[in-house]
Enzyme design. Structure first.
Site, PDB file in Angstrom:
ATOM      1  N   ASP A  30     -87.400  57.546 -14.576  1.00 25.58           N
ATOM      2  CA  ASP A  30     -86.274  56.644 -14.642  1.00 25.58           C
ATOM      3  C   ASP A  30     -85.749  56.903 -13.511  1.00 25.58           C
ATOM      4  O   ASP A  30     -83.993  57.958 -13.656  1.00 25.58           O
ATOM      5  CB  ASP A  30     -85.589  57.201 -15.785  1.00 25.58           C
ATOM      6  CG  ASP A  30     -84.968  55.285 -16.692  1.00 25.58           C
ATOM      7  OD1 ASP A  30     -85.336  54.441 -17.646  1.00 25.58           O
ATOM      8  OD2 ASP A  30     -84.111  55.069 -15.643  1.00 25.58           O
ATOM      9  N   ILE A  31     -84.625  55.658 -12.576  1.00 32.87           N
ATOM     10  CA  ILE A  31     -84.277  55.987 -11.691  1.00 32.87           C
ATOM     11  C   ILE A  31     -82.884  55.273 -11.825  1.00 32.87           C
ATOM     12  O   ILE A  31     -82.219  56.180 -11.392  1.00 32.87           O
ATOM     13  CB  ILE A  31     -83.855  53.971 -11.000  1.00 32.87           C
ATOM     14  CG1 ILE A  31     -83.687  54.123  -9.256  1.00 32.87           C
ATOM     15  CG2 ILE A  31     -83.573  52.964 -11.106  1.00 32.87           C
ATOM     16  CD1 ILE A  31     -84.071  52.961  -8.500  1.00 32.87           C
ATOM     17  N   ASN A  88     -87.716  50.088 -26.271  1.00 25.76           N
ATOM     18  CA  ASN A  88     -86.428  49.028 -26.560  1.00 25.76           C
ATOM     19  C   ASN A  88     -87.141  47.908 -26.716  1.00 25.76           C
ATOM     20  O   ASN A  88     -88.596  47.810 -25.831  1.00 25.76           O
ATOM     21  CB  ASN A  88     -85.336  49.232 -25.838  1.00 25.76           C
ATOM     22  CG  ASN A  88     -84.502  50.465 -25.451  1.00 25.76           C
ATOM     23  OD1 ASN A  88     -84.725  50.755 -26.454  1.00 25.76           O
ATOM     24  ND2 ASN A  88     -83.942  50.856 -24.332  1.00 25.76           N
ATOM     25  N   VAL A  97     -85.826  45.084 -19.045  1.00 31.88           N
ATOM     26  CA  VAL A  97     -87.676  45.326 -17.860  1.00 31.88           C
ATOM     27  C   VAL A  97     -89.113  45.103 -18.848  1.00 31.88           C
ATOM     28  O   VAL A  97     -88.970  46.029 -20.549  1.00 31.88           O
ATOM     29  CB  VAL A  97     -88.221  46.585 -17.892  1.00 31.88           C
ATOM     30  CG1 VAL A  97     -89.155  46.067 -16.427  1.00 31.88           C
ATOM     31  CG2 VAL A  97     -87.113  47.257 -16.552  1.00 31.88           C
ATOM     32  N   HIS A 101     -92.807  50.101 -22.331  1.00 31.43           N
ATOM     33  CA  HIS A 101     -92.352  50.746 -21.636  1.00 31.43           C
ATOM     34  C   HIS A 101     -91.145  51.891 -22.810  1.00 31.43           C
ATOM     35  O   HIS A 101     -91.280  51.619 -23.765  1.00 31.43           O
ATOM     36  CB  HIS A 101     -91.779  51.046 -20.635  1.00 31.43           C
ATOM     37  CG  HIS A 101     -90.121  50.309 -20.764  1.00 31.43           C
ATOM     38  ND1 HIS A 101     -90.281  49.022 -20.255  1.00 31.43           N
ATOM     39  CD2 HIS A 101     -89.352  51.181 -20.478  1.00 31.43           C
ATOM     40  CE1 HIS A 101     -89.259  48.754 -20.852  1.00 31.43           C
ATOM     41  NE2 HIS A 101     -88.543  50.100 -20.528  1.00 31.43           N
ATOM     42  N   HIS A 103     -89.404  54.758 -23.108  1.00 29.88           N
ATOM     43  CA  HIS A 103     -88.794  56.481 -22.839  1.00 29.88           C
ATOM     44  C   HIS A 103     -88.917  57.521 -23.370  1.00 29.88           C
ATOM     45  O   HIS A 103     -88.733  57.992 -24.318  1.00 29.88           O
ATOM     46  CB  HIS A 103     -86.843  55.590 -23.081  1.00 29.88           C
ATOM     47  CG  HIS A 103     -86.536  54.245 -22.216  1.00 29.88           C
ATOM     48  ND1 HIS A 103     -85.720  54.904 -21.046  1.00 29.88           N
ATOM     49  CD2 HIS A 103     -87.167  53.523 -23.057  1.00 29.88           C
ATOM     50  CE1 HIS A 103     -85.822  53.504 -21.580  1.00 29.88           C
ATOM     51  NE2 HIS A 103     -86.055  53.029 -21.515  1.00 29.88           N
TER      52      HIS A 103
HETATM   53  P1  AMP Z   1     -84.881  49.273 -20.744  1.00 31.84           P
HETATM   54  O1  AMP Z   1     -84.050  48.663 -20.777  1.00 31.84           O
HETATM   55  O2  AMP Z   1     -85.250  49.699 -22.082  1.00 31.84           O
HETATM   56  O3  AMP Z   1     -86.384  47.758 -20.703  1.00 31.84           O
HETATM   57  O4  AMP Z   1     -85.846  50.937 -19.496  1.00 31.84           O
HETATM   58  C1  AMP Z   1     -85.986  50.304 -18.636  1.00 31.84           C
HETATM   59  C2  AMP Z   1     -85.834  51.052 -17.615  1.00 31.84           C
HETATM   60  O5  AMP Z   1     -86.093  51.248 -16.375  1.00 31.84           O
HETATM   61  C3  AMP Z   1     -84.111  51.316 -17.387  1.00 31.84           C
HETATM   62  O6  AMP Z   1     -84.090  53.377 -18.266  1.00 31.84           O
HETATM   63  C4  AMP Z   1     -83.393  51.577 -16.090  1.00 31.84           C
HETATM   64  O7  AMP Z   1     -83.135  52.423 -15.279  1.00 31.84           O
HETATM   65  C5  AMP Z   1     -85.533  51.610 -15.549  1.00 31.84           C
HETATM   66  N1  AMP Z   1     -85.661  51.312 -13.974  1.00 31.84           N
HETATM   67  C6  AMP Z   1     -85.351  50.187 -13.562  1.00 31.84           C
HETATM   68  N2  AMP Z   1     -85.794  50.462 -12.423  1.00 31.84           N
HETATM   69  C7  AMP Z   1     -86.796  51.028 -12.312  1.00 31.84           C
HETATM   70  C8  AMP Z   1     -87.217  51.419 -10.855  1.00 31.84           C
HETATM   71  N3  AMP Z   1     -87.844  51.029  -9.915  1.00 31.84           N
HETATM   72  N4  AMP Z   1     -87.437  52.990 -11.206  1.00 31.84           N
HETATM   73  C9  AMP Z   1     -87.501  53.559 -11.730  1.00 31.84           C
HETATM   74  N5  AMP Z   1     -86.659  53.379 -12.947  1.00 31.84           N
HETATM   75  C10 AMP Z   1     -86.053  52.156 -13.113  1.00 31.84           C
END
Ligand code: AMP
Length: 116
Positions: A30-31, A88, A97, A101, A103
């Site tokens: 995760d970024i 989520n 997103v 996915h 976590h």
């Molecule tokens: P959610 O909030 O459950 O939809 O999780 C989306 C996750 O994607 C968040 O924890 C973000 O930090 C992560 N995220 C967003 N952009 C990127 C990226 N380019 N590379 C890796 N993780 C990302």
């Protein structure tokens, strides 16, 4: 098809630190990590926007996301101490997103779960 941020990571159109891959699943860091270890496991095929969109035919794929995370935790040596997996779903959970996915959070005590 797969026109999400994670679809672009799967196609290697944008960079990510990939730590796991098999035929159906990609795992990458995760970024914006919320724990010392924070890895996202995503299905590589047809996009399922949220868990609420998943069908019974996708049950095996969803289960494999869990097992991919568990296997990673075991191999990386933090399964014994423990970890958390979270998926989520939509606004109240803060989903950002819309490509389902999982976590995986680990590497330190994670505190009480579910505090708003
Ligand atoms: P959610 O909030 O459950 O939809 O999780 C989306 C996750 O994607 C968040 O924890 C973000 O930090 C992560 N995220 C967003 N952009 C990127 C990226 N380019 N590379 C890796 N993780 C990302």
């Amino acid at each position: 098809m797969n026109d999400t941020l994670f679809g672009r990571i799967i196609r290697r159109e944008i960079p990510a630190t990939i730590v796991y891959e098999d035929d159906d699943i990609l795992g990458f860091k995760d970024i914006a990590p919320q724990a010392p270890v924070h890895v996202l496991f995503v299905p590589k095929g047809a996009v399922i926007p949220t868990l609420d969109d998943a069908t019974p035919e996708q049950a095996t794929l969803l289960g494999r996301l869990m097992l991919a995370a568990a296997g990673y935790a075991r191999r990386e040596g933090f399964a014994r101490d423990g970890y958390r997996v979270v998926m989520n779903c939509r606004e109240h959970a803060g989903q950002t997103v819309f490509h389902v996915h999982l976590h995986l959070l680990a590497g330190a005590p994670l505190g009480h779960f579910g505090t708003p």
